[in-house]
Scaffold this motif. Structure first.
Motif, PDB file in Angstrom:
ATOM      1  N   TRP A  83      -5.547  18.071   4.480  1.00  0.00           N
ATOM      2  CA  TRP A  83      -6.638  17.094   4.701  1.00  0.00           C
ATOM      3  C   TRP A  83      -6.927  16.347   3.413  1.00  0.00           C
ATOM      4  CZ3 TRP A  83      -5.783  17.384   9.368  1.00  0.00           C
ATOM      5  CH2 TRP A  83      -5.820  18.565  10.100  1.00  0.00           C
ATOM      6  N   ASN A  84      -6.830  17.050   2.284  1.00  0.00           N
ATOM      7  CA  ASN A  84      -7.079  16.401   1.001  1.00  0.00           C
ATOM      8  C   ASN A  84      -5.877  15.607   0.499  1.00  0.00           C
ATOM      9  OD1 ASN A  84      -9.851  17.199  -0.033  1.00  0.00           O
ATOM     10  ND2 ASN A  84      -9.031  19.170   0.616  1.00  0.00           N
ATOM     11  N   SER A  85      -4.724  15.828   1.133  1.00  0.00           N
ATOM     12  CA  SER A  85      -3.528  15.088   0.744  1.00  0.00           C
ATOM     13  C   SER A  85      -3.529  13.669   1.305  1.00  0.00           C
ATOM     14  CB  SER A  85      -2.264  15.818   1.224  1.00  0.00           C
ATOM     15  OG  SER A  85      -2.091  17.029   0.523  1.00  0.00           O
ATOM     16  N   MET A  86      -4.554  13.356   2.093  1.00  0.00           N
ATOM     17  CA  MET A  86      -4.697  12.008   2.650  1.00  0.00           C
ATOM     18  C   MET A  86      -6.093  11.498   2.319  1.00  0.00           C
ATOM     19  SD  MET A  86      -2.963  12.642   6.399  1.00  0.00           S
ATOM     20  CE  MET A  86      -3.992  14.062   6.827  1.00  0.00           C
ATOM     21  N   THR A  87      -6.210  10.169   2.226  1.00  0.00           N
ATOM     22  CA  THR A  87      -7.510   9.546   2.005  1.00  0.00           C
ATOM     23  C   THR A  87      -7.445   8.150   2.616  1.00  0.00           C
ATOM     24  OG1 THR A  87      -9.223   9.126   0.330  1.00  0.00           O
ATOM     25  CG2 THR A  87      -6.955   8.568  -0.274  1.00  0.00           C
ATOM     26  N   PRO A  88      -8.555   7.664   3.180  1.00  0.00           N
ATOM     27  CA  PRO A  88      -8.514   6.339   3.798  1.00  0.00           C
ATOM     28  C   PRO A  88      -7.946   5.296   2.842  1.00  0.00           C
ATOM     29  CG  PRO A  88     -10.586   7.416   4.307  1.00  0.00           C
ATOM     30  CD  PRO A  88      -9.879   8.301   3.323  1.00  0.00           C
ATOM     31  N   VAL A 160       0.831  17.923   0.396  1.00  0.00           N
ATOM     32  CA  VAL A 160       1.623  18.455   1.504  1.00  0.00           C
ATOM     33  C   VAL A 160       1.518  17.546   2.718  1.00  0.00           C
ATOM     34  CG1 VAL A 160       1.353  20.833   0.700  1.00  0.00           C
ATOM     35  CG2 VAL A 160      -0.236  19.939   2.419  1.00  0.00           C
ATOM     36  N   CYS A 161       2.610  17.469   3.473  1.00  0.00           N
ATOM     37  CA  CYS A 161       2.627  16.690   4.717  1.00  0.00           C
ATOM     38  C   CYS A 161       3.049  17.586   5.872  1.00  0.00           C
ATOM     39  CB  CYS A 161       3.589  15.514   4.597  1.00  0.00           C
ATOM     40  SG  CYS A 161       3.695  14.534   6.108  1.00  0.00           S
ATOM     41  N   PHE A 183       1.902   8.596   6.984  1.00  0.00           N
ATOM     42  CA  PHE A 183       1.267   9.541   6.053  1.00  0.00           C
ATOM     43  C   PHE A 183       1.330   9.008   4.620  1.00  0.00           C
ATOM     44  CE2 PHE A 183       1.989  12.739   2.803  1.00  0.00           C
ATOM     45  CZ  PHE A 183       0.852  13.524   2.908  1.00  0.00           C
ATOM     46  N   LEU A 184       2.502   8.496   4.241  1.00  0.00           N
ATOM     47  CA  LEU A 184       2.662   8.026   2.855  1.00  0.00           C
ATOM     48  C   LEU A 184       1.779   6.809   2.564  1.00  0.00           C
ATOM     49  CD1 LEU A 184       6.491   8.617   2.413  1.00  0.00           C
ATOM     50  CD2 LEU A 184       4.624   9.875   1.313  1.00  0.00           C
ATOM     51  N   LYS A 185       1.386   6.083   3.622  1.00  0.00           N
ATOM     52  CA  LYS A 185       0.461   4.944   3.438  1.00  0.00           C
ATOM     53  C   LYS A 185      -0.950   5.427   3.072  1.00  0.00           C
ATOM     54  CE  LYS A 185       2.667   1.013   5.078  1.00  0.00           C
ATOM     55  NZ  LYS A 185       3.899   1.520   5.609  1.00  0.00           N
ATOM     56  N   VAL A 186      -1.312   6.624   3.515  1.00  0.00           N
ATOM     57  CA  VAL A 186      -2.655   7.153   3.231  1.00  0.00           C
ATOM     58  C   VAL A 186      -2.607   8.352   2.280  1.00  0.00           C
ATOM     59  CG1 VAL A 186      -3.737   6.286   5.339  1.00  0.00           C
ATOM     60  CG2 VAL A 186      -2.628   8.543   5.374  1.00  0.00           C
ATOM     61  N   ALA A 187      -1.439   8.584   1.657  1.00  0.00           N
ATOM     62  CA  ALA A 187      -1.298   9.733   0.747  1.00  0.00           C
ATOM     63  C   ALA A 187      -2.295   9.628  -0.413  1.00  0.00           C
ATOM     64  CB  ALA A 187       0.130   9.806   0.208  1.00  0.00           C
ATOM     65  N   TRP A 189      -2.698  10.406  -3.823  1.00  0.00           N
ATOM     66  CA  TRP A 189      -2.055  10.812  -5.072  1.00  0.00           C
ATOM     67  C   TRP A 189      -3.071  11.121  -6.157  1.00  0.00           C
ATOM     68  CZ3 TRP A 189       2.559  12.602  -4.632  1.00  0.00           C
ATOM     69  CH2 TRP A 189       3.379  12.128  -3.612  1.00  0.00           C
ATOM     70  N   ALA A 190      -4.296  10.648  -5.997  1.00  0.00           N
ATOM     71  CA  ALA A 190      -5.354  11.013  -6.951  1.00  0.00           C
ATOM     72  C   ALA A 190      -5.652  12.512  -6.837  1.00  0.00           C
ATOM     73  CB  ALA A 190      -6.608  10.188  -6.679  1.00  0.00           C
ATOM     74  N   TYR A 191      -5.649  13.026  -5.618  1.00  0.00           N
ATOM     75  CA  TYR A 191      -5.843  14.465  -5.408  1.00  0.00           C
ATOM     76  C   TYR A 191      -4.666  15.247  -6.003  1.00  0.00           C
ATOM     77  CZ  TYR A 191      -6.323  18.874  -2.824  1.00  0.00           C
ATOM     78  OH  TYR A 191      -6.428  20.186  -2.468  1.00  0.00           O
ATOM     79  N   ALA A 192      -3.445  14.756  -5.758  1.00  0.00           N
ATOM     80  CA  ALA A 192      -2.259  15.419  -6.313  1.00  0.00           C
ATOM     81  C   ALA A 192      -2.321  15.431  -7.841  1.00  0.00           C
ATOM     82  CB  ALA A 192      -0.998  14.705  -5.838  1.00  0.00           C
TER      83      ALA A 192
END
Ligand code: FE
Length: 201
Positions: A83-88, A160-161, A183-187, A189-192
């Motif tokens: 859930w944290n691997s994605m963001t609007p 993670v995806c 998924f990669l459109k909303v990934a 990367w700030a969390y990563a």
């Protein structure tokens, strides 16, 4: 985790419809409220059975219980990361993690291409995983089957995806590749990057 040691379902860090059009609201509701809850419940039930097993000193079911612990425990942890691997709207890969990716993969483009290919081609149910491997001080891309197979000891997952069908089938049917591209459109990367800094210590 609560004070009693029971695992609980973490809330989504955004609204159920916040990732549309890439991840639809109905999928998010089922995935979070039913599937992730199921792993949390399975983990708590397994921990309870292990406590009973220890109290009785009867270890006849220890192999099955150990498998259940790995399966439900990994499912609970990976979904919390997911859930944290994605963001609007997504958050770009930059800074220290971008520098590490360029060093370890040649360029951000080559890194993204490997991540997309590895994630799309996970056999059956599983996960694409970006992780930090501390012994070699490298960023690695891993495939994970189910929740617990084909992992690498000692790594810290950064992003993670989920590519179990429940993650995409309602909206994308069999088109896993389109889902991974979404998924990669909303990934996030700030969390990563935040996890990378913490893992580097
Ligand atoms: Fe899932």
């Amino acid at each position: 985790m609560t004070n009693k040691g029971e695992h609980t379902l973490p809330e989504l860090p955004y609204a159920y419809d916040a990732l549309e059009p890439y991840i639809d609201e109905q999928t998010m509701r089922l995935h979070h409220d039913k599937h992730h809850q199921g792993y949390v419940d399975g983990l708590n039930a397994t921990l309870g059975k292990l406590a009973t097993t220890r109290a009785k000193g009867e270890y006849g079911a220890i192999q099955a219980l150990s498998r259940d612990l790995a399966f439900h425990g990994s499912g609970a942890v990976l979904h919390a990361l997911f859930w944290n691997s994605m963001t609007p709207k997504g958050a770009p890969l930059e800074g220290e993690l971008l520098d590490a990716v360029k060093r370890d993969f040649g360029s951000a483009e080559l890194f993204m291409a490997q991540l997309a290919a590895a994630t799309k081609r996970v056999e059956a149910s599983g996960w694409g995983v970006v992780a930090y491997e501390p012994v070699g001080d490298r960023v690695v891309i891993l495939q994970c089957e189910n929740h617990q197979n084909l992992t690498m000891w000692g790594v810290d997952p950064l992003l993670v995806c989920d590519v179990w069908e429940h993650a995409y089938y309602l909206d994308y049917q069999n088109r896993r590749g389109e889902y991974v591209d979404g998924f990669l459109k909303v990934a996030n990367w700030a969390y990563a990057a935040k996890r990378y800094r913490a893992a580097k210590g």
